[in-house]
Write a protein that holds these residues in place. Structure first.
Motif, PDB file in Angstrom:
ATOM      1  N   ASP A 235      32.520  45.376  34.828  1.00  0.00           N
ATOM      2  CA  ASP A 235      33.200  45.391  36.134  1.00  0.00           C
ATOM      3  C   ASP A 235      33.357  43.988  36.712  1.00  0.00           C
ATOM      4  O   ASP A 235      34.214  43.762  37.568  1.00  0.00           O
ATOM      5  N   ASP A 236      32.530  43.052  36.251  1.00  0.00           N
ATOM      6  CA  ASP A 236      32.570  41.684  36.767  1.00  0.00           C
ATOM      7  C   ASP A 236      33.321  40.724  35.849  1.00  0.00           C
ATOM      8  O   ASP A 236      33.403  39.530  36.142  1.00  0.00           O
ATOM      9  N   TRP A 237      33.853  41.211  34.717  1.00  0.00           N
ATOM     10  CA  TRP A 237      34.659  40.330  33.879  1.00  0.00           C
ATOM     11  C   TRP A 237      35.897  39.898  34.664  1.00  0.00           C
ATOM     12  O   TRP A 237      36.582  40.731  35.269  1.00  0.00           O
ATOM     13  N   PRO A 238      36.210  38.622  34.687  1.00  0.00           N
ATOM     14  CA  PRO A 238      37.341  38.165  35.509  1.00  0.00           C
ATOM     15  C   PRO A 238      38.681  38.664  34.984  1.00  0.00           C
ATOM     16  O   PRO A 238      38.904  38.774  33.775  1.00  0.00           O
ATOM     17  N   GLU A 239      39.572  38.957  35.929  1.00  0.00           N
ATOM     18  CA  GLU A 239      40.927  39.374  35.585  1.00  0.00           C
ATOM     19  C   GLU A 239      41.779  38.157  35.228  1.00  0.00           C
ATOM     20  O   GLU A 239      41.698  37.118  35.876  1.00  0.00           O
TER      21      GLU A 239
END
Length: 349
Positions: free
Chosen positions: A338-342
């Motif tokens: 959920d915290d992987w950058p877009e």
């Protein structure tokens, strides 16, 4: 001649290009103990991610593009802490800044966040420091390395055209914030027109024909002794999509995808899609197609813990697969998916 540090070199290069065109996006870069990622809208994140070791304390600095966008900071502790004493290089964080932070307690986390002037004041405390420390209980500490934060903030400013502006995160100057470029427009995808799902007999027939016809193309990838699995989905009235799970390792699987005519003899060709940013390959790990929404997606772990890897999705418009989203976290440093950058964002029709 003395050797220049990486930070000095970045300062010189970015400083000399203050009025030059901003860096191309999407952008992903690792700077010491930080990861900087900016998406196609020039929205940027700097994420604490020490290359070695794991810390239950994580700091994220984020900012959207555009002259009015404000910086945000989010400090998350993976645990429970009634008291939250923070210090920078053994200097306690001023009470006024602690009081200005918003606190949110989850089941297994505590998050402190601030934006605007609060975020700026915090970054002024942290950007030239070495260590941000949380004294959870007597004898228990959690740390964030600040090595690389200054260069990360400088890069964010450069990507968004903020160098030497009053609102710059690292090196504010005299340029008016109104000179900061607006964010690019959000790409609008062509809609999925919908399709009648395949009947069970047609679904099975197409899957088995393609499985048999293409086996020689991916047979060498089948190293685990399992029988490959094939699924067929309707794309439109003329074509189907076949996904073949060819083999699996501990936490990722290999896939072969084909676009197939729905009429015998069912000629097929490898699926073509809009490419991922930064040369990502995609379509491995775990791949799914939703016949009802026209969405094709994948999720690839970098290791079993799932704290690094990449993910993406495409939307089918009846003829082509359009890139819809992309995320990437190459450094394995405790981030949840959920915290992987877009890296890529779009607007649905």
């Amino acid at each position: 001649m003395p050797r220049l540090s990486p930070l000095i070199l970045i300062l010189i290069l970015l400083g000399s290009a203050a009025q030059a065109a901003p860096e191309p996006v999407p952008l992903y870069r690792e700077i010491k103990d930080w990861v900087v990622a900016c998406d196609n809208l020039r929205s940027c994140q700097a994420i604490s991610a020490a290359a070695f070791g794991f810390s239950p304390l994580r700091l994220v600095v984020s900012r959207d593009a555009g002259p009015k966008a404000q910086p945000r900071v989010r400090l998350t502790y993976a645990g429970q802490a009634g008291h939250f004493p923070l210090s920078t290089d053994d200097r306690p964080l001023p009470d006024a800044l602690m009081d200005a932070l918003q606190r949110e307690a989850g089941e297994d986390t505590v998050t402190l966040s601030g934006e605007g002037d609060t975020a700026r004041a915090l970054l002024a405390e942290w950007r030239n420091g070495e260590t941000l420390r949380l004294d959870v209980t007597a004898g228990e500490e959690a740390e964030v390395s600040l090595a690389g934060l200054s260069a990360a903030l400088l890069l964010m400013d450069s990507v968004q055209g903020r160098l030497d502006t009053r609102g710059a995160l690292y090196r504010p100057g005299e340029r008016d914030d109104r000179e900061v470029p607006e964010a690019p427009p959000l790409p609008l995808l062509r809609p999925f027109p919908g399709v009648v799902p395949l009947a069970d007999d047609e679904r099975q027939r197409i899957a088995q024909v393609v499985l048999a016809a293409t086996r020689s193309e991916w047979q060498e990838a089948d190293t685990d002794g399992r029988e490959p699995e094939a699924q067929a989905h309707a794309l439109n009235t003329r074509e189907a999509l076949v996904l073949i799970q060819t083999s699996c390792a501990a936490y990722n699987c290999n896939f072969a995808l084909y676009r197939v005519a729905r009429e015998a003899p069912y000629p097929q060709q490898p699926l073509r899609i809009e490419p991922l940013p930064l040369g990502g390959e995609g379509l491995g790990g775990w791949v799914e197609y939703d016949e009802g929404t026209g969405e094709l997606g994948y999720f690839m772990k970098g290791r079993g813990l799932g704290d690094c890897g990449d993910a993406g999705s495409w939307l089918f418009d009846g003829e082509r697969f359009q890139l819809q989203s992309a995320q990437m976290m190459q450094r394995c440093a405790g981030s949840t998916p959920d915290d992987w950058p877009e890296l890529w964002r779009t607007a649905r029709p």
